[in-house]
Design an enzyme around this catalytic site. Sequence first.
Site, PDB file in Angstrom:
ATOM      1  N   GLY A  37       1.328  -1.842   4.128  1.00  0.00           N
ATOM      2  CA  GLY A  37       1.842  -0.488   3.957  1.00  0.00           C
ATOM      3  C   GLY A  37       3.104  -0.266   4.774  1.00  0.00           C
ATOM      4  O   GLY A  37       4.226  -0.361   4.275  1.00  0.00           O
ATOM      5  N   ASP A  49      -6.337  -6.453   4.771  1.00  0.00           N
ATOM      6  CA  ASP A  49      -5.765  -5.099   4.719  1.00  0.00           C
ATOM      7  C   ASP A  49      -5.767  -4.471   6.105  1.00  0.00           C
ATOM      8  O   ASP A  49      -6.835  -4.253   6.691  1.00  0.00           O
ATOM      9  CB  ASP A  49      -6.617  -4.257   3.754  1.00  0.00           C
ATOM     10  CG  ASP A  49      -6.048  -2.872   3.511  1.00  0.00           C
ATOM     11  OD1 ASP A  49      -4.967  -2.554   4.032  1.00  0.00           O
ATOM     12  OD2 ASP A  49      -6.710  -2.112   2.780  1.00  0.00           O
ATOM     13  N   GLY A  53      -2.518  -3.518   9.291  1.00  0.00           N
ATOM     14  CA  GLY A  53      -1.737  -4.075  10.396  1.00  0.00           C
ATOM     15  C   GLY A  53      -1.021  -5.368  10.064  1.00  0.00           C
ATOM     16  O   GLY A  53      -0.694  -6.151  10.957  1.00  0.00           O
ATOM     17  N   MET A  67     -11.191  -6.043   5.938  1.00  0.00           N
ATOM     18  CA  MET A  67     -10.396  -5.034   6.650  1.00  0.00           C
ATOM     19  C   MET A  67     -10.032  -5.574   8.028  1.00  0.00           C
ATOM     20  O   MET A  67     -10.908  -6.005   8.792  1.00  0.00           O
ATOM     21  CB  MET A  67     -11.189  -3.728   6.816  1.00  0.00           C
ATOM     22  CG  MET A  67     -11.507  -2.988   5.533  1.00  0.00           C
ATOM     23  SD  MET A  67     -10.060  -2.578   4.523  1.00  0.00           S
ATOM     24  CE  MET A  67      -9.079  -1.579   5.661  1.00  0.00           C
ATOM     25  N   ASP A  86      -4.759   3.441  -1.811  1.00  0.00           N
ATOM     26  CA  ASP A  86      -5.790   3.793  -0.837  1.00  0.00           C
ATOM     27  C   ASP A  86      -6.350   5.177  -1.109  1.00  0.00           C
ATOM     28  O   ASP A  86      -5.683   6.186  -0.865  1.00  0.00           O
ATOM     29  CB  ASP A  86      -5.198   3.735   0.576  1.00  0.00           C
ATOM     30  CG  ASP A  86      -4.985   2.311   1.041  1.00  0.00           C
ATOM     31  OD1 ASP A  86      -5.938   1.518   0.963  1.00  0.00           O
ATOM     32  OD2 ASP A  86      -3.862   1.982   1.465  1.00  0.00           O
ATOM     33  N   HIS A 119      -8.456   0.982  -3.864  1.00  0.00           N
ATOM     34  CA  HIS A 119      -9.320   0.707  -2.716  1.00  0.00           C
ATOM     35  C   HIS A 119     -10.034   2.012  -2.397  1.00  0.00           C
ATOM     36  O   HIS A 119      -9.450   2.924  -1.804  1.00  0.00           O
ATOM     37  CB  HIS A 119      -8.446   0.217  -1.540  1.00  0.00           C
ATOM     38  CG  HIS A 119      -9.193   0.013  -0.269  1.00  0.00           C
ATOM     39  ND1 HIS A 119      -8.554  -0.170   0.953  1.00  0.00           N
ATOM     40  CD2 HIS A 119     -10.526  -0.048  -0.011  1.00  0.00           C
ATOM     41  CE1 HIS A 119      -9.459  -0.340   1.892  1.00  0.00           C
ATOM     42  NE2 HIS A 119     -10.660  -0.250   1.348  1.00  0.00           N
ATOM     43  N   MET A 177      -8.944   8.027  -0.210  1.00  0.00           N
ATOM     44  CA  MET A 177      -9.745   8.451   0.950  1.00  0.00           C
ATOM     45  C   MET A 177     -10.304   9.850   0.720  1.00  0.00           C
ATOM     46  O   MET A 177      -9.583  10.731   0.245  1.00  0.00           O
ATOM     47  CB  MET A 177      -8.870   8.463   2.206  1.00  0.00           C
ATOM     48  CG  MET A 177      -8.196   7.140   2.482  1.00  0.00           C
ATOM     49  SD  MET A 177      -7.182   7.262   3.950  1.00  0.00           S
ATOM     50  CE  MET A 177      -6.501   5.604   4.032  1.00  0.00           C
ATOM     51  N   SER A 205       0.860  -1.189   0.000  1.00  0.00           N
ATOM     52  CA  SER A 205       0.000   0.000   0.000  1.00  0.00           C
ATOM     53  C   SER A 205       0.886   1.226   0.000  1.00  0.00           C
ATOM     54  O   SER A 205       1.617   1.473   0.966  1.00  0.00           O
ATOM     55  CB  SER A 205      -0.888   0.024   1.243  1.00  0.00           C
ATOM     56  OG  SER A 205      -1.364   1.344   1.440  1.00  0.00           O
ATOM     57  N   HIS A 219      -1.392  -1.485  -4.147  1.00  0.00           N
ATOM     58  CA  HIS A 219      -2.679  -1.190  -3.521  1.00  0.00           C
ATOM     59  C   HIS A 219      -2.737   0.318  -3.287  1.00  0.00           C
ATOM     60  O   HIS A 219      -1.860   0.889  -2.632  1.00  0.00           O
ATOM     61  CB  HIS A 219      -2.754  -1.964  -2.203  1.00  0.00           C
ATOM     62  CG  HIS A 219      -4.014  -1.790  -1.441  1.00  0.00           C
ATOM     63  ND1 HIS A 219      -5.122  -2.600  -1.637  1.00  0.00           N
ATOM     64  CD2 HIS A 219      -4.352  -0.920  -0.461  1.00  0.00           C
ATOM     65  CE1 HIS A 219      -6.082  -2.235  -0.804  1.00  0.00           C
ATOM     66  NE2 HIS A 219      -5.648  -1.210  -0.084  1.00  0.00           N
ATOM     67  N   MET A 232     -12.088   4.244  -0.474  1.00  0.00           N
ATOM     68  CA  MET A 232     -12.698   4.533   0.828  1.00  0.00           C
ATOM     69  C   MET A 232     -13.389   5.882   0.699  1.00  0.00           C
ATOM     70  O   MET A 232     -12.986   6.885   1.301  1.00  0.00           O
ATOM     71  CB  MET A 232     -11.619   4.538   1.921  1.00  0.00           C
ATOM     72  CG  MET A 232     -11.139   3.139   2.262  1.00  0.00           C
ATOM     73  SD  MET A 232      -9.586   3.140   3.169  1.00  0.00           S
ATOM     74  CE  MET A 232      -8.448   3.217   1.796  1.00  0.00           C
TER      75      MET A 232
HETATM   76  C1  DX5 Z   1      -6.257   1.568   5.775  1.00  0.00           C
HETATM   77  C2  DX5 Z   1      -5.774   1.230   4.382  1.00  0.00           C
HETATM   78  C3  DX5 Z   1      -4.642   0.277   4.363  1.00  0.00           C
HETATM   79  C4  DX5 Z   1      -3.386   0.768   5.004  1.00  0.00           C
HETATM   80  C5  DX5 Z   1      -2.494  -0.386   5.300  1.00  0.00           C
HETATM   81  O1  DX5 Z   1      -7.327   2.432   5.686  1.00  0.00           O
HETATM   82  O2  DX5 Z   1      -6.825   0.665   3.631  1.00  0.00           O
HETATM   83  O3  DX5 Z   1      -4.388  -0.180   3.030  1.00  0.00           O
HETATM   84  O4  DX5 Z   1      -2.709   1.696   4.222  1.00  0.00           O
HETATM   85  O5  DX5 Z   1      -1.404   0.101   5.984  1.00  0.00           O
HETATM   86  P1  DX5 Z   1      -0.683  -0.681   7.168  1.00  0.00           P
HETATM   87  O6  DX5 Z   1      -0.064  -1.899   6.544  1.00  0.00           O
HETATM   88  O7  DX5 Z   1       0.294   0.306   7.664  1.00  0.00           O
HETATM   89  O8  DX5 Z   1      -1.734  -1.068   8.164  1.00  0.00           O
HETATM   90 ZN    ZN Z   2      -6.393  -0.338   1.671  1.00  0.00          ZN
END
Ligand code: DX5
Ligand code: ZN
Length: 233
Positions: free
Chosen positions: A209, A187, A189, A149, A47, A78, A49, A20, A45, A80
């Site tokens: 990420g 996705d 942690g 998630m 993200d 992705h 937002m 990510s 990936h 969001m």
């Molecule tokens: C959270 C995102 C993830 C995030 C993952 O809203 O959808 O893709 O960037 O990042 P890490 O791996 O740091 O949790």
């Molecule tokens: Zn994501």
Amino acid sequence: MPGRQSEGECRMKQVKIAPSILAADFARLGEEAQAAEQAGADRLHLDIMDGRFVPNISFGPVVVRALRQVTRLPLEAHLMIAEPERYLAEFAQAGAGTIIVHQEASLHLERTLSQIKALGLRAGVALNPATPLVLLEEVIAELDLLLIMTVNPGFGGQKFITGMLSKIERARALLAKDSLSCELEVDGGINAQTASRAAAAGAEVLVIGTAVFKHPGGIPAALRAVLPAGGRF
Ligand code: DX5
Ligand code: ZN
């Protein structure tokens, strides 16, 4: 027994890594994407937002288009964002190969999925931690990808919610029951410790990420730390 065999097969699946870029250095985004590609990442990936569906704002189609010029990796967006159906064509034109929308954000989800497919893209749905799997029962056969998630969306660097392991297992069982080819992705942690637990529960694509882009040893070392030899769990 067919059931046992398919369970075994899924547990031996080659696990894919989707870095990510939210955790990348945005001043050097092209280089970071290329480094991930050279290190063996399977896809990127992205993200997206909007500050409404999630509290954070990240980037839009312009960045997707720029990345499309510098890497051959498949790009998955992705989304969001609220009302994702309003932006599907823009992300398709920008070069996304897969679009993932949130079940919670799309009131007419079946139509949204059809629209993604009509654009020639792979269609995915993401579920927030609190959203039950059963809400996808009527559309699961239409999905190319199911994203569980493992944090509440909006920020990188959060802690994996351990309770989601059982949801991953149930999602795997649901897909196996009807022999669906839909990919199961997780996705949030994911790091060297949680990767193996998520894979053992049935995840076959890991979005990562922080543990990829902020690894002190660099991206190749990060991927080695997360994947056992050969990428098989
Ligand atoms: C959270 C995102 C993830 C995030 C993952 O809203 O959808 O893709 O960037 O990042 P890490 O791996 O740091 O949790
Ligand atoms: Zn994501």
